[in-house]
Write an enzyme that holds these catalytic residues in place. Structure first.
Site, short mmCIF file in Angstrom:
data_model
loop_
_atom_site.label_atom_id
_atom_site.label_comp_id
_atom_site.label_asym_id
_atom_site.label_seq_id
_atom_site.Cartn_x
_atom_site.Cartn_y
_atom_site.Cartn_z
N GLN A 1 41.92 40.85 32.95
CA GLN A 1 40.74 40.65 33.80
C GLN A 1 39.73 41.79 33.65
O GLN A 1 38.54 41.55 33.45
CB GLN A 1 41.16 40.53 35.27
N GLU B 1 33.64 60.14 13.04
CA GLU B 1 33.12 61.44 13.50
C GLU B 1 33.55 61.74 14.93
O GLU B 1 33.80 62.88 15.27
CB GLU B 1 31.60 61.46 13.40
N ASN C 1 30.98 47.43 36.52
CA ASN C 1 31.07 47.10 35.09
C ASN C 1 29.76 47.34 34.34
O ASN C 1 29.76 47.71 33.17
CB ASN C 1 31.54 45.66 34.91
N GLY D 1 48.98 43.86 34.80
CA GLY D 1 50.10 43.45 33.95
C GLY D 1 49.67 43.12 32.54
O GLY D 1 50.26 43.59 31.56
N THR D 2 48.60 42.30 32.41
CA THR D 2 48.12 41.92 31.08
C THR D 2 47.49 43.13 30.38
O THR D 2 47.78 43.41 29.22
CB THR D 2 47.07 40.78 31.18
N SER E 1 44.72 48.58 43.06
CA SER E 1 44.69 47.12 43.05
C SER E 1 46.10 46.53 43.15
O SER E 1 46.26 45.35 43.38
CB SER E 1 44.00 46.61 41.79
N ASN F 1 37.90 53.51 38.68
CA ASN F 1 37.02 52.73 39.55
C ASN F 1 36.44 53.55 40.69
O ASN F 1 35.32 53.32 41.12
CB ASN F 1 37.78 51.52 40.13
N GLU G 1 46.21 34.49 31.84
CA GLU G 1 45.90 33.33 32.70
C GLU G 1 44.44 32.95 32.50
O GLU G 1 43.62 33.79 32.17
CB GLU G 1 46.26 33.63 34.17
N SER H 1 42.83 47.49 31.22
CA SER H 1 43.14 48.38 32.34
C SER H 1 44.56 48.89 32.17
O SER H 1 45.39 48.25 31.53
CB SER H 1 43.01 47.64 33.67
#
Length: 446
Positions: free
Chosen positions: A11, A252, A226, A142-143, A177, A204, A69, A138
C-alpha cells in the site's frame, strides 16, 4: 540511455508511486494519459529515463505496481491516471499479508514473485542502457516488509551488478499503523541489508510534522504526506532526467554516500518547505536553503543530526542556481562548528545542480518556487532510529508476543534472534564509524 525501473510494493509503495508519477507527468509536460501536452516545452527527450515512448506518441512509465491484495491497485485502475499505466504492470494477489512479514515473504508472497520477475524482465528488455532499479516499500506493513525483502533478494540474483536503491517508509517514533511493526521492520532490514545498495528512509511522523508546521495543513492525510515524499524522490532523480551543470547519476550517489556497504541509509532533507502564503515573505536564497537543510525540521526522519557526525553529504540543487553560489554556501557551512564531520572524511560534500525548476501539483501544499535543494547525508545520527526500533522489538520479543503468527507462516523462530543480532551489529557499525581514528588506533594494535 540511462533508464531506471521503479517497483512499488504494498500500500505505501503504491500510494507513494501515485504521487511520484503525478509529479513526473507534470515535470515532463505529459497529460494524465501519457501524451505530450501542446503547450509543454520540449523536454529534450529527458523523460525516457522513466518513460518509454510508443509508436503512437504515448509515454508509458517504466514501473511495476505490486500488492498482495487488490484494493489499492483497483483504486489506481479507476483513478485519473488509469490510462497512463500499462494494465499488465499492475500485479495483485487475492489475499493480503495481514501485517505479517512471514506471509509476504514465505507463503502468500512466494506465489506472486515469479509473475513479478517475469514482468520486470520484460520492462528490462525494453531498456537499452538500464542504470538501476528503485524499490518503494514500507518497513512496517506485511507486503512492504515481506514481499519487499523477497523481491530484493531475487533482484540480487537476477540483476546483481545493477544499482538497487530503496525508498522506505520507516516506523515513526509515535505514530504506528500496526502492533507488529517492530518485528516486520527488523526482519526486512536484516534480509535486505546485503541486497540493497542505498536506502533512503522517510518516517511518517517527520513528514506529518512538516505538513502541519511548515505547510499549514491542519489535518494531513496520506495524500499530503506522499506528495511531499514525491518532491524528495523527484529531486533525487532530477539529474537523471534533466540537463544540469553538475549532473549526478545513480552510481555516483553510492560512490559518494556509502563509505561502507552496510552504512547505506542516508538521511534526506528538503528546502524550501513553504506554503503559498509564506512564499511571499521568504527570500529563499541558495545559502538560506542550504542552512535550512541542516535543521531537524527539514529532515524526513526524526533524529537529531547535531548528535551525530557526517560521513558524506550530497547537495542536490535544482532550478535557478549557479555553481558559484552553491560553493559559497558550502564554504560558509564548513565554518559552522555545529556541523561535525568524521575525521577520516574531511571534505565530505558532493554537489549536483539540475537546471529544471521544481514543479508543484496544482492545488497542492507546496508553493511554486524558482529553486530547491534536497540534501542526502550519511550521518551517524540515524543510528538513533535503529536504537528506537530495537528497543520496541525487545519489549515484545522478550515475551514472545505475536511470534506464533510468524512461525505459523513457515518462518523459523531463529530468524528473529538472527535479525536482532544483525541489527545490534549495525548499531555497532555506526558507533565505530563515528569514533575518531586516533581513538580507534589507541584501542587497537598497530
Amino acid at each position: 540511455m540511462r533508464e531506471v525501473i521503479s517497483v512499488h510494493v504494498g500500500q505505501a509503495g503504491v500510494q507513494i508511486g501515485n504521487a511520484c508519477w503525478e509529479l513526473y507527468t507534470l515535470e515532463h509536460g505529459l497529460s494524465p494519459d501519457g501524451r505530450l501536452m501542446d503547450d509543454s516545452p520540449s523536454k529534450h527527450d529527458s523523460g525516457s529515463t522513466f518513460f518509454s515512448e510508443t509508436g503512437q506518441g504515448k509515454h508509458v512509465p517504466r514501473r511495476l505496481y505490486v500488492d498482495l491484495e487488490p484494493g489499492v491497485i483497483d483504486d489506481v485502475k479507476n483513478g485519473p491516471y488509469r490510462s497512463l499505466f500499462h494494465p499488465e504492470t499492475m500485479i495483485t494477489g487475492k489475499e493480503d499479508a495481514a501485517n505479517n512479514y512471514a506471509r509476504g515473504h514465505y507463503t502468500v508472497g512466494k506465489e506472486l514473485i515469479d509473475p513479478v520477475m517475469d514482468k520486470l524482465r520484460r520492462l528490462a528488455d525494453n531498456c537499452s542502457g538500464r542504470q538501476g532499479l528503485f524499490v518503494f516499500h514500507s518497513f512496517g506493513g506485511g507486503t512492504g516488509s515481506g514481499f519487499g525483502a523477497l523481491l530484493l533478494e531475487r533482484l540480487s540474483t537476477d540483476y546483481g551488478k545493477k544499482a538497487k536503491l530503496e525508498f522506505c517508509v520507516y516506523p515513526a517514533p509515535q505514530l504506528s499503523s500496526s502492533v507488529v511493526e517492530p518485528y516486520n521492520s527488523l526482519l526486512t532490514t536484516h534480509t535486505t541489508l546485503e541486497h540493497s545498495d542505498c536506502s533512503f528512509m522517510v518516517d511518517n511522523e517527520a513528514i506529518y510534522d512538516i505538513c502541519k508546521k511548515n505547510l499549514g495543513v491542519a489535518q494531513p492525510g496520506f495524500t499530503n504526506l506522499n506528495r511531499l515524499i514525491a518532491q524528495v524522490v523527484s529531486s533525487i532523480t532530477a539529474s537523471l532526467r534533466f540537463d544540469g551543470s553538475l549532473n549526478v547519476d545513480l552510481n555516483e550517489f553510492q560512490t559518494n554516500l556509502v563509505p561502507f556497504p552496510r552504512i547505506h541509509f542516508p538521511l534526506a532533507s528538503y528546502a524550501p518547505l513553504l506554503s503559498a502564503p509564506r512564499r511571499q515573505h521568504e527570500q529563499n536564497s541558495v545559502e538560506e536553503m542550504t542552512f535550512s537543510c541542516f535543521e531537524s525540521g527539514n529532515q524526513m526522519v526524526k533524529c537529531d543530526a547535531k548528535d551525530g557526525k557526517y560521513m558524506a553529504c550530497c547537495l542536490l540543487y535544482r532550478g535557478d542556481v549557479v555553481p558559484k553560489d552553491t560553493q559559497a554556501a558550502v564554504a560558509s557551512i564548513k565554518t559552522k562548528r555545529t556541523i561535525q564531520f568524521v575525521d577520516w572524511c574531511p571534505t565530505g560534500f558532493k554537489l549536483g545542480v539540475c537546471n529544471e525548476a521544481p514543479a508543484t501539483v496544482p492545488g497542492g501544499d507546496l508553493a511554486k518556487v524558482p529553486r530547491s535543494l534536497c540534501m542526502l547525508s550519511n550521518t551517524t545520527a540515524i543510528a538513533a532510529a535503529w536504537n528506537r526500533l530495537d528497543y520496541k522489538f525487545d519489549l515484545m520479543y522478550r515475551k514472545r508476543a505475536f511470534v506464533h503468527w510468524y512461525v505459523g507462516e513457515a518462518m523459523e523462530e531463529g530468524e528473529f534472534s538472527e535479525a536482532r543480532e544483525d541489527l545490534a551489529a549495525l548499531e555497532k557499525d555506526y558507533e565505530e564509524v563515528g569514533t575518531d581514528s586516533a581513538d580507534a588506533e589507541e584501542e587497537g594494535e598497530y
